[in-house]
Design an enzyme around this catalytic site. Structure first.
Site, PDB file in Angstrom:
ATOM      1  N   HIS A 171     -45.661   4.122  53.198  1.00  0.00           N
ATOM      2  CA  HIS A 171     -44.951   4.902  54.207  1.00  0.00           C
ATOM      3  C   HIS A 171     -45.111   4.273  55.590  1.00  0.00           C
ATOM      4  CE1 HIS A 171     -44.865   8.408  57.113  1.00  0.00           C
ATOM      5  NE2 HIS A 171     -43.620   8.236  56.726  1.00  0.00           N
ATOM      6  N   HIS A 196     -30.378  13.011  56.139  1.00  0.00           N
ATOM      7  CA  HIS A 196     -30.709  12.929  54.720  1.00  0.00           C
ATOM      8  C   HIS A 196     -29.475  13.120  53.848  1.00  0.00           C
ATOM      9  CE1 HIS A 196     -34.629  13.856  56.481  1.00  0.00           C
ATOM     10  NE2 HIS A 196     -35.193  13.445  55.364  1.00  0.00           N
ATOM     11  N   ARG A 269     -26.750   9.367  73.172  1.00  0.00           N
ATOM     12  CA  ARG A 269     -27.328   8.652  72.025  1.00  0.00           C
ATOM     13  C   ARG A 269     -28.626   9.340  71.616  1.00  0.00           C
ATOM     14  NH1 ARG A 269     -28.432   7.757  67.957  1.00  0.00           N
ATOM     15  NH2 ARG A 269     -29.273   5.879  66.968  1.00  0.00           N
ATOM     16  N   CYS A 316     -26.097   1.026  75.629  1.00  0.00           N
ATOM     17  CA  CYS A 316     -26.690   0.932  74.300  1.00  0.00           C
ATOM     18  C   CYS A 316     -26.550  -0.497  73.800  1.00  0.00           C
ATOM     19  CB  CYS A 316     -25.983   1.894  73.352  1.00  0.00           C
ATOM     20  SG  CYS A 316     -26.596   1.830  71.652  1.00  0.00           S
ATOM     21  N   TYR A 449     -33.617  -2.759  66.255  1.00  0.00           N
ATOM     22  CA  TYR A 449     -33.260  -3.335  67.556  1.00  0.00           C
ATOM     23  C   TYR A 449     -33.688  -4.794  67.662  1.00  0.00           C
ATOM     24  CZ  TYR A 449     -31.981   1.350  68.937  1.00  0.00           C
ATOM     25  OH  TYR A 449     -31.368   2.575  69.007  1.00  0.00           O
TER      26      TYR A 449
END
Length: 601
Positions: A171, A196, A269, A316, A449
């Site tokens: 995880h 999800h 965003r 962005c 990113y």
């Protein structure tokens, strides 16, 4: 093994460790806000209280209820983030976020998604994934016994029981956070993280882990309130790519109506619901290398430090991502040109606050980065060379265009890092950490990113060392955009009028914008207008430009490509082709902007 598969998938695709949603209670008499009505919401006035808590079942949060105002009044601290870290939402978080086509950390869904044609709302109604035939029957009490690795860690979704033990080590958010979800239902957390339901991958992951079924009557359908219901009202003119969480861009047709974008028209965003923060209880913590731990209220920030104002453009890093589709599909929100806006921000210098906390010589203590941690636990960092530089103008801002920072844009406090991409300008900042290391998490160290070579077309097979070696996007590259005319416009007359904007990171002012109306055969120099008066080495905002070009007879009655390219103070010039800048994450598309118009006879 499942563990290896999970590590491979999560680490190499998105590595998004879902943030906890920290909501603060409001005391009696706290200000109210309208519920979001566009593109989603409920009419009327309500208290901006415990939305995060009410998004969960009282079964999961135990005594942490908001059943009475007196109980709300008695709790002025942030709720423990257990509810947001727990659940399979965190377990599958990175991949789920990745699979949302409407998230900046996204990676596109797999081509073999069996549920590709199902809408999110339809997917919510599907039964628990995994075959139940022949599997054991369990009660909730049985599941609750499995909270430790040595006993196997179980969770439930609807009436399915799932063993997540083999995934824990892999995880990305760490073992401790996953173990907080042990023995519980993940349904309320999926209600918070509605990404999800954007693809079939989360259900696919669950299917492989199913070990049983809850006994009849144990899988109770619980009504969960929408955690996004209290998001701010948003302007209907924005172009919405996603409603929950909200991701919307500034339309071209109104982009240049104002050099400083009105607050209500700013692009939005988000990764999560907008946190509700009580200013009365809010405190900013400063800590880390060379600092003593300091806590400051918003009032103390305003009283102890000089206020500065800077006009800053925030863009962005995925702006113009959709244009890459002409080369090859890139992964993420398909922004056009509107994931950018400009405002005058007011606040205090980060440098002043760090000095107050005792940081004198970052180099002497080995401090290389400043990390910003948000109320929703989104975190990112910037290099110390930028953060501590007087000329860097990094701010902790509490005002935007002369008003209190709007909730959508970081109320009560936002990091403003002029010249850097949007994700470094962390909203809802609650903690600043001086560190030898850059921030952990997907927004800094994951693939979201980082700009990889054009030869990388599949993040699944990307070696971990390649991901670790790649640096995250910081400064904005040189950029320019044609705002008018619109694509497909019909042009009449003997000349063609163009206008647009140009911007470069690092404070590098714009020295030249050139335009072409014949596909790049000939070029004309545009006039530089608002923004051109900025200091050439601290030009933190965009520059508007305009041009009027005579239309040659050879173009009459034809379609033609119009282009623009800009040059900044370091004589960086935009690359001609997207072929040379394309990357799998669709970041920093700085190629020549082009549109096609029709020239009438």
């Amino acid at each position: 093994s499942l563990q290896e598969r999970a590590k491979h998938t999560m680490r190499k695709r998105a590595a998004v460790s879902l943030a906890s949603l920290l909501a603060k209670t409001r005391p009696a008499g706290a200000r109210s806000c309208r519920l979001a009505s566009q593109p989603r919401g409920v009419a009327g006035q309500v208290s901006v209280g415990n939305w995060g808590l009410r998004a969960l079942s009282t079964r999961d949060v135990g005594s942490r209820t908001a059943s009475s105002q007196s109980d709300s009044d008695s709790k002025s601290k942030y709720w423990n983030p257990v509810f947001a870290f727990a659940g399979l939402g965190l377990l599958c978080g990175a991949e789920l976020w990745r699979l949302s086509n409407k998230s900046s950390c996204d990676v596109a869904p797999e081509d073999d998604d069996d549920e590709a044609d199902i809408t999110p709302e339809e997917r919510k109604k599907l039964p628990a994934p995994g075959k139940s035939d022949g599997l054991p029957i369990y009660t909730r009490a049985d599941v609750a016994k499995h909270t430790r690795v040595e006993d196997k860690v179980w969770v439930t979704y609807k009436d399915g029981v799932y063993d997540i033990t083999e995934f824990i080590e892999g995880h990305p958010g760490g073992e401790s956070k996953i173990l907080m979800a042990a023995g519980k239902s993940v349904d309320p957390y999926w209600n918070v993280y509605q990404q999800h339901f954007n693809s079939g991958f989360p259900r696919e992951m669950l299917e492989s882990m199913r070990i049983g079924t809850l006994a009849p009557g144990e899988a109770v359908e619980e009504a969960f309130e929408d955690p996004y219901a209290l998001d701010p009202v948003r302007h209907p003119s924005l172009i919405y790519h996603q409603a929950t969480p909200c991701n919307a861009e500034l339309p071209e047709k109104i982009m240049m109506d104002n050099w400083m974008t009105p607050n209500e028209l700013w692009f939005v965003r988000h990764h999560h619901p907008v946190p509700l923060v009580n200013e009365t209880d809010y405190k900013l913590q400063i800590s880390g290398e060379g600092c003593k731990t300091v806590e400051l209220t918003l009032s103390e920030l305003k009283e102890k430090f000089e206020k500065i104002e800077r006009v800053v453009t925030i863009q962005c890093s995925g702006n113009r991502r959709s244009h890459y589709d002409k080369v090859r599909k890139a992964q993420g929100i398909p922004w056009n040109v509107g994931a950018v806006s400009t405002a005058k921000f007011g606040g205090v210098r980060l440098r002043d606050v760090l000095l107050y906390a005792g940081l004198k010589d970052p180099e002497a203590v080995g401090a290389e980065h400043v990390q910003f941690i948000a109320v929703d636990e989104m975190l990112a960092s910037v290099p110390m060379d930028k953060a501590f530089a007087l000329a860097g103008d990094v701010m902790l801002a509490y005002e935007m265009n002369g008003e209190d920072m709007p909730p959508d844009h970081g109320y009560p406090l936002r990091a403003i890092v002029p010249g850097h991409v949007g994700v470094r300008n962390v909203k809802w900042v609650q903690s600043v950490v001086v560190s030898k290391e850059e921030a952990e998490g997907p927004w800094q160290r994951g693939v979201a990113y980082k700009g990889f070579a054009g030869s990388v077309t599949d993040l699944k097979s990307l070696p971990t060392e390649t991901i670790d070696r790649a640096i995250p996007v910081q400064e904005v590259p040189i950029q320019s955009v044609i705002v008018e005319p619109q694509s497909g416009a019909s042009i009449q007359g003997e000349s063609l009028k163009l206008k647009g904007w140009a911007f470069s990171g690092g404070g590098r002012g714009i020295v030249r914008v050139e335009v072409s109306i014949d596909g790049g055969k000939t070029w004309s120099t545009a006039n530089l207008n608002e923004g051109s008066e900025q200091k050439i080495s601290r030009a933190w905002a965009w520059t508007f430009w305009s041009a009027e070009v005579p239309v040659p007879s050879s173009l009459k009655g034809r379609r033609t490509d119009i282009l623009c390219r800009a040059t900044d103070a370091a004589y960086n010039t935009q690359p001609e082709s997207m072929l040379t800048t394309w990357n799998i994450r669709g970041l920093v598309n700085a190629s020549w902007h082009r549109k096609t118009v029709n020239v009438e006879n």
